[in-house]
Design a protein around this motif. Structure first.
Motif, mmCIF file in Angstrom:
data_model
loop_
_atom_site.group_PDB
_atom_site.id
_atom_site.type_symbol
_atom_site.label_atom_id
_atom_site.label_comp_id
_atom_site.label_asym_id
_atom_site.label_seq_id
_atom_site.Cartn_x
_atom_site.Cartn_y
_atom_site.Cartn_z
ATOM 1 N N UNK A 207 0.823 -1.215 0.000
ATOM 2 C CA UNK A 207 0.000 0.000 0.000
ATOM 3 C C UNK A 207 0.855 1.263 0.000
ATOM 4 N N UNK A 208 1.930 1.236 0.751
ATOM 5 C CA UNK A 208 2.742 2.449 0.864
ATOM 6 C C UNK A 208 3.330 2.823 -0.508
ATOM 7 N N UNK A 209 3.699 1.814 -1.290
ATOM 8 C CA UNK A 209 4.200 2.073 -2.646
ATOM 9 C C UNK A 209 3.075 2.672 -3.497
ATOM 10 N N UNK A 210 1.895 2.110 -3.383
ATOM 11 C CA UNK A 210 0.758 2.621 -4.151
ATOM 12 C C UNK A 210 0.460 4.072 -3.788
ATOM 13 N N UNK A 211 0.479 4.338 -2.496
ATOM 14 C CA UNK A 211 0.151 5.696 -2.065
ATOM 15 C C UNK A 211 1.149 6.689 -2.643
ATOM 16 N N UNK A 212 2.428 6.356 -2.568
ATOM 17 C CA UNK A 212 3.442 7.265 -3.103
ATOM 18 C C UNK A 212 3.269 7.440 -4.609
ATOM 19 N N UNK A 213 3.116 6.327 -5.301
ATOM 20 C CA UNK A 213 3.001 6.419 -6.768
ATOM 21 C C UNK A 213 1.776 7.247 -7.146
ATOM 22 N N UNK A 214 0.656 6.963 -6.500
ATOM 23 C CA UNK A 214 -0.559 7.669 -6.886
ATOM 24 C C UNK A 214 -0.472 9.141 -6.518
ATOM 25 N N UNK A 215 0.090 9.396 -5.338
ATOM 26 C CA UNK A 215 0.161 10.782 -4.891
ATOM 27 C C UNK A 215 0.995 11.605 -5.867
ATOM 28 N N UNK A 216 2.173 11.086 -6.189
ATOM 29 C CA UNK A 216 3.015 11.848 -7.108
ATOM 30 C C UNK A 216 2.537 11.696 -8.542
ATOM 31 N N UNK A 217 2.019 10.504 -8.856
ATOM 32 C CA UNK A 217 1.550 10.259 -10.219
ATOM 33 C C UNK A 217 0.361 11.136 -10.550
ATOM 34 N N UNK A 218 -0.611 11.157 -9.651
ATOM 35 C CA UNK A 218 -1.790 11.998 -9.876
ATOM 36 C C UNK A 218 -1.373 13.460 -9.991
ATOM 37 N N UNK B 202 -4.773 17.582 -7.685
ATOM 38 C CA UNK B 202 -5.890 17.451 -6.764
ATOM 39 C C UNK B 202 -5.473 18.041 -5.425
ATOM 40 N N UNK B 203 -6.432 18.594 -4.682
ATOM 41 C CA UNK B 203 -6.104 18.961 -3.303
ATOM 42 C C UNK B 203 -5.597 17.725 -2.565
ATOM 43 N N UNK B 204 -4.704 17.948 -1.611
ATOM 44 C CA UNK B 204 -4.099 16.831 -0.884
ATOM 45 C C UNK B 204 -5.104 15.817 -0.385
ATOM 46 N N UNK B 205 -6.156 16.324 0.252
ATOM 47 C CA UNK B 205 -7.122 15.409 0.837
ATOM 48 C C UNK B 205 -7.678 14.459 -0.212
ATOM 49 N N UNK B 206 -7.953 15.011 -1.376
ATOM 50 C CA UNK B 206 -8.551 14.178 -2.414
ATOM 51 C C UNK B 206 -7.533 13.246 -3.045
ATOM 52 N N UNK C 40 -1.428 7.497 5.124
ATOM 53 C CA UNK C 40 -1.588 8.805 4.495
ATOM 54 C C UNK C 40 -0.711 9.840 5.192
ATOM 55 N N UNK C 41 -0.219 9.470 6.369
ATOM 56 C CA UNK C 41 0.722 10.345 7.077
ATOM 57 C C UNK C 41 1.882 10.717 6.159
ATOM 58 N N UNK C 42 2.298 9.769 5.349
ATOM 59 C CA UNK C 42 3.501 9.985 4.555
ATOM 60 C C UNK C 42 3.245 10.856 3.347
ATOM 61 N N UNK C 43 1.978 11.148 3.071
ATOM 62 C CA UNK C 43 1.712 12.145 2.053
ATOM 63 C C UNK C 43 1.030 13.339 2.720
ATOM 64 N N UNK C 44 1.560 13.661 3.892
ATOM 65 C CA UNK C 44 1.292 14.913 4.585
ATOM 66 C C UNK C 44 -0.161 15.186 4.958
ATOM 67 N N UNK C 45 -0.932 14.115 5.207
ATOM 68 C CA UNK C 45 -2.243 14.327 5.808
ATOM 69 C C UNK C 45 -2.062 14.436 7.318
ATOM 70 N N UNK D 298 17.357 11.060 -3.261
ATOM 71 C CA UNK D 298 18.708 11.514 -3.589
ATOM 72 C C UNK D 298 18.795 12.004 -5.024
ATOM 73 N N UNK D 299 18.111 11.292 -5.920
ATOM 74 C CA UNK D 299 18.199 11.645 -7.338
ATOM 75 C C UNK D 299 17.060 12.545 -7.784
ATOM 76 N N UNK D 300 16.258 12.981 -6.847
ATOM 77 C CA UNK D 300 15.105 13.840 -7.170
ATOM 78 C C UNK D 300 14.257 13.228 -8.275
ATOM 79 N N UNK D 301 13.998 11.949 -8.130
ATOM 80 C CA UNK D 301 13.313 11.223 -9.188
ATOM 81 C C UNK D 301 12.510 10.092 -8.540
ATOM 82 N N UNK D 302 11.690 10.455 -7.574
ATOM 83 C CA UNK D 302 11.000 9.435 -6.786
ATOM 84 C C UNK D 302 10.176 8.497 -7.651
ATOM 85 N N UNK D 303 9.493 9.096 -8.626
ATOM 86 C CA UNK D 303 8.535 8.332 -9.421
ATOM 87 C C UNK D 303 9.183 7.111 -10.070
#
Ligand SMILES: Nc1ncnc2c1ncn2[C@@H]1O[C@H](COP(=O)(O)OP(=O)(O)OP(=O)(O)O)[C@@H](O)[C@H]1O
Ligand SMILES: Nc1ncnc2c1ncn2[C@@H]1O[C@H](COP(=O)(O)OP(=O)(O)OP(=O)(O)O)[C@@H](O)[C@H]1O
Ligand SMILES: [Mg+2]
Ligand SMILES: [Mg+2]
Lengths: 238, 247, 221, 221, 247
Positions: free
Chosen positions: C70-81, C87-91, C165-170, D183-188
């Motif tokens: 899940x943590x990988x998904x959250x990061x990918x989606x957060x930055x990917x989206x 989108x606003x952070x919450x969304x 969601x803590x890790x994406x600043x909620x 580190x590489x500023x390339x999280x995605x």
């Protein structure tokens, strides 16, 4: 992501606001209050810059290692989060002029034999993820452990894990005061901390630098520094 | 009579919560006796058998096995259980062990018999129940009748003095009942002391020395097969026999 | 280990902040489950559509979500989206959690739909109802009812998952706890406090879920 | 979104370091599952002990673990264990994950033990075997066999959960990915790469679990 | 004869994979006819019925409903299904809807009848099947016989011209069969065209106009009940009848 373009060519997420990112986990530079707003040295500097530019300051909390990415992807207009200027980061973002001067310091447990960087060879060193201290540490050892915040790394050190932590000397000193069983050793070098901005927004960079210059001259920066540290860290050390 | 009292029960009572299942049971089983316990469903037959093997704990009364009164609180029940073999309606073979392993498990682990001796003994027993060719097979590959014969061999491997059977043929297809009853009959003829809960009236009439009829937690009537089937004394018994014979 | 009086003192002191954080945790959970149900329903329907390519799409989605943390998904989606539209952070956080939940919910719903007797579908069709109408009026209402217990369970899982969601600043419970902990150089106390909040929330939810289930069983037709 | 060639380039470049991280992920997973099985077995036995106080202990343990997010547990245990005795990092992380797994495994094992026919227990007792002996020789071997499929599933869950060890400085897959990424500023790019590693591991594990299950079914007695 | 051909089947074939289930079926059902389909298990009766209602798609052959050949690919099957009601062995009532809601669902949603009219009609139908007091009850509260009568009412609510029944009484306890058969008989007497798969020979003999006997996917024999039961022509039929009557 689309931003709003201003007359002078600078771009902002919202044309009346200066949204600046900070981690909130770097006391006393940034930390959160009971109402979930943040206070600290970085926050007051960010707010002063915003006011100087005639914008409403809006703080935004992002985990430290996500901040650069956040600025790049337009989640914040800038970051006032104690980022150390280094060439690696400069490839991806723009830096303002430095707004304070600090430096990485070695912290160990009080009973440690480690004193200087030479002693770090082969030792396990913990640092915060996304900080420049990992680079610093990697010059002296290859056993590096990363945490999401400097405090967690210091806490691990204090509770007997790892051999040393490299972090900003002010942060370390504060933790020491708060009762962590750690001790400051060698100040490795001096570093310059600056506001982080996206590269494709040169006009905004210009305005931020102008504001900082203004704040330096009218003594605001010094005043904020004294308030938090009892000394002025905003002047370049000789 | 001078024969040994293998089991003696005095004023045995047992309840499950509010349900009084065994009421003042008195019963004696002598050496080499075959006692058939019969009675309608729920009359307490299984519970009585399970009390004899201490799988159920009596409320009060005395259970005396081979002259020694057993106190479930202080005595080593496992030692007593070694003397009393039990065969269940559902066989309860160990599915993860082969036929041979089923049989040698308890002698080795409980009595400390060494493995080779246990195997020799097991093979003899398998021959006795007519399954010498099945020793390396898993239970799931056996028919019900074969399973029950293995279960009998397994109980015999502990060299018990008494064997208890709780409806050993009720779970079997009709055509498989015969092979199990034959094995039991052989056992009886060798002089094993046996208490058998059964609905097989033919077997009871032919093999039993005594028939005990239970109803509603009480022993209503007991006698030789001849007395019991041909001249039942109690009205209840007559009703039961009529109903059973009609089926 | 912090002393109990210290723990209790801080527990009382911080109840305002944590209450706010708890509301955000609940909001994240509820919103991500609701969106997750919509997403799950869509993919469940794709999966039972009998159209190979749609089934494949549904399979791939479920496979990707179940095959990565899940943590990988959250990061990918957060930055990917963020890379696509801001989108606003919450969304963004809710959507990331919802996409995760969606895969599990789609499996729950697919199972529930397929557990409805085939005769129900045929009865609908034999009365002249179209496939869609039968699905909507006959199959789905029955399927949802069966799906409620596992959905309730997923809700509880999701409540706990929202901590990431803590890790994406909620500023939800866990984030507030670690931040306050590091601000006050006292992580342990704050972690124990937040554990209490989660225990209460989960106990409460478990209670609600069980009650709902019981009610359904009682009024079962 | 990174371009495919960039992604592929970095994927190749980093395979050495990710391979090492993958080994650590696997080690964490395997060790935490093995310890988890021991812990789970102990608590499953407590739960079926018929001794009120032991049952209660088991219940509380399961309740605490199921009622709080894994990330909270990891932090508490990591720093909590340190407060009592100082385990090496790897073992602290493994133990934290194992205590989490243990609760779920204890539920799996308890279910499996209780699913073994009561007659098996009585057969053992009637042959003069003690309770412990019957449990060890008769009940547990059958229970473990039944527990294998859910244990396999728990293994896969645990593989993904191990990503949270990143936050207590284990250099497993996720930590390496985010560290390199920042580190590489390339999280995605790094997140997508690590997603591929997880997908492969999970696919592999799923395959192994299914195969084992099949084998057991074929040779089922 | 001058009556209307309600169903005409020509050379109908249907396979499931390799299994040829319906083989060159020809059959005509006239208006108000009651046809009883009988035959042993697996002979294809259900499949034939399901083809008539297009729940199963034919492989080839023609199905002509009320004079119009139906092409499942292009025609609106739902429109045709409105004309052909179907009653299943397992009732298939909607468990989440009350009896009344079960009945008004399709008229409202499919035909667009307005709700009040649908309710009035539904109540009439419930009265007809003798269940006027059950309208607000959920199916789980009904006996099997009541369920099946609701299912019949539900099908009738669409005002079909033809009713298909697939073993409508096989899932019922013997004492509940009568009430359903009576309802069906009433329906037949009102002139409904009906095709009924059944094992109830009494019903077939009394109510059917025609009996059709299927075996192994083929129609072996057809005739009036008198011809069929008293003078069966085919050897197969005789065997079937003997076996059935013996039970
Ligand atoms: N463990 C138990 N807990 C509660 N009630 C029990 C238990 N075991 C048996 N009973 C009840 O005790 C009564 C006697 O049961 P028992 O099994 O001894 O009868 P039985 O004569 O063996 O009947 P059957 O011929 O059906 O085996 C029954 O009413 C049964 O429901
Ligand atoms: N959906 C299906 N897929 C494959 N085979 C089927 C299917 N439906 C029916 N069959 C097969 O077709 C054959 C005829 O089945 P059908 O249900 O029409 O028989 P039936 O005469 O109604 O029998 P019964 O009296 O048992 O209901 C059977 O061999 C059955 O197994
Ligand atoms: Mg019994
Ligand atoms: Mg049929």
């Amino acid at each position: 992501a689309e931003k709003q373009k201003l007359e002078d060519g600078s771009e902002l997420i919202n044309k009346d606001q200066f949204i600046f990112a900070t981690s909130g986990e770097f006391k006393p530079f940034s930390y959160i209050n009971d109402d979930l707003t943040m206070s600290g040295f970085d926050i007051e500097v960010g707010e002063a810059i915003a006011k100087e530019m005639g914008l409403e300051p809006v703080q935004k909390r992002i985990k430290f290692k996500g901040i650069v990415e956040g600025v790049k992807t337009g989640r914040a207009d800038a970051a006032v989060a104690s980022h150390t200027i280094n060439p690696q980061r400069s490839k991806h973002v723009s830096f303002s002029t430095p707004y304070y001067y600090s430096g990485p310091k070695i912290f160990t447990r009080p009973d440690s034999k480690i004193r200087t960087v030479e002693d770090l060879k082969g030792k396990e060193v913990a640092v915060a993820k996304g900080s420049t201290y990992a680079d610093t540490a990697s010059k002296y050892t290859d056993k590096i452990k990363t945490y999401d915040s400097d405090i967690t790394a210091l806490k691990a050190l204090s509770s007997g894990r790892h051999d040393a932590v490299i972090t900003d000397f002010v942060t370390g000193k504060t933790a020491e005061k708060e009762g962590f069983e750690i001790k400051g050793q060698q100040l490795i070098n001096r570093s310059e901390q600056a506001v982080v901005l996206p590269q494709d927004n040169p006009q905004l960079l210009k305005r931020v630098n102008e504001s900082l210059e203004q704040l330096r001259e009218n003594g605001t920066l010094t005043q904020i520094s004294i308030k938090y540290f009892g000394e002025d860290i905003t002047k370049k050390p000789e | 009579m001078d024969t040994k009292e293998m089991i003696k029960i005095k004023q045995l009572n047992k309840s499950f919560g509010d349900l009084h299942v065994l009421k003042n049971i008195d019963m004696t089983v002598y050496e080499s006796d075959v006692v058939c316990l019969i009675g309608s469903s729920g009359s307490g037959k299984s519970t009585l058998l399970r009390c004899l093997n201490f799988l159920e704990r009596k409320d009060n009364g005395n259970i005396i096995i081979e002259g020694n009164e057993v106190n479930p609180r202080t005595d080593d029940l496992n030692k007593i259980r070694e003397k009393v073999g039990m065969v269940f309606q559902n066989f309860n073979l160990f599915p993860h062990k082969t036929v041979l392993e089923n049989i040698i498990e308890a002698p080795i682990m409980v009595k400390g018999v060494d493995k080779e001796k246990a195997i020799i003994k097991a093979k003899q027993l398998l021959k006795k129940v007519g399954l010498e060719d099945k020793s390396d097979v898993y239970p799931s590959k056996l028919s019900g009748g074969q399973k029950q014969r293995v279960a009998i061999a397994r109980a015999l491997a502990m060299e018990p003095d008494i064997m208890l059977f709780d409806e050993p043929t009720s779970a079997l297809d009709p055509e498989l009942v015969g092979e199990v009853l034959t094995t039991m009959k052989d056992l009886a003829e060798e002089g094993m002391t046996m208490v058998v809960v059964t609905h097989e009236m033919g077997f009871a009439r032919e093999v039993a020395d005594w028939i005990v009829y239970m109803h509603d937690g009480k022993i209503i009537e007991r006698g030789t097969p001849e007395q019991f089937f041909n001249h039942p004394k109690e009205e209840r018994t007559r009703e039961f026999l009529t109903a059973t014979m009609l089926k | 280990m912090p002393s109990f009086s210290h723990f209790f003192h801080i527990l009382m002191d911080t109840k305002g902040v944590f209450f706010k954080a708890m509301l955000l945790t609940l909001e994240l959970t509820v919103v991500s489950i609701l969106i997750g149900i919509v997403i799950g329903l869509v993919f469940a329907l794709l999966k039972i559509s009998n159209i190979k390519i749609l089934e494949l799409i549904s399979d791939i989605y479920v496979y990707l979500v179940r095959g990565t943390p899940l943590i990988v998904q959250i990061f990918i989606l957060y930055f990917g989206i963020s890379g696509i539209f801001l989108l606003p952070d919450f969304w963004a956080a809710s959507l990331a959690l919802a996409l995760h939940n969606g895969a599990y919910i789609s499996e729950i719903l697919r199972g529930a739909i397929q557990s409805v007797d085939k005769g129900q579908f045929e009865a609908g069709r034999s009365l002249g109802m179209t496939k869609t109408l039968t699905l909507r009026r006959i199959i789905l209402p029955q399927a949802f009812r069966r799906a409620l217990p596992p959905l309730g369970n997923q809700f509880i899982i999701s409540l706990k998952d929202s901590s990431l969601a803590a890790f994406i600043s909620m500023n939800e419970l866990f984030n507030v706890a670690t931040t306050l902990g590091s601000n006050n150089f006292d992580e342990m106390t704050y972690l124990l406090i937040v554990a209490v909040y989660y225990l209460l929330l989960v106990a409460l939810m478990t209670f609600v879920v069980n009650r709902t289930e019981q009610k359904l069983t009682v009024s079962d037709r």
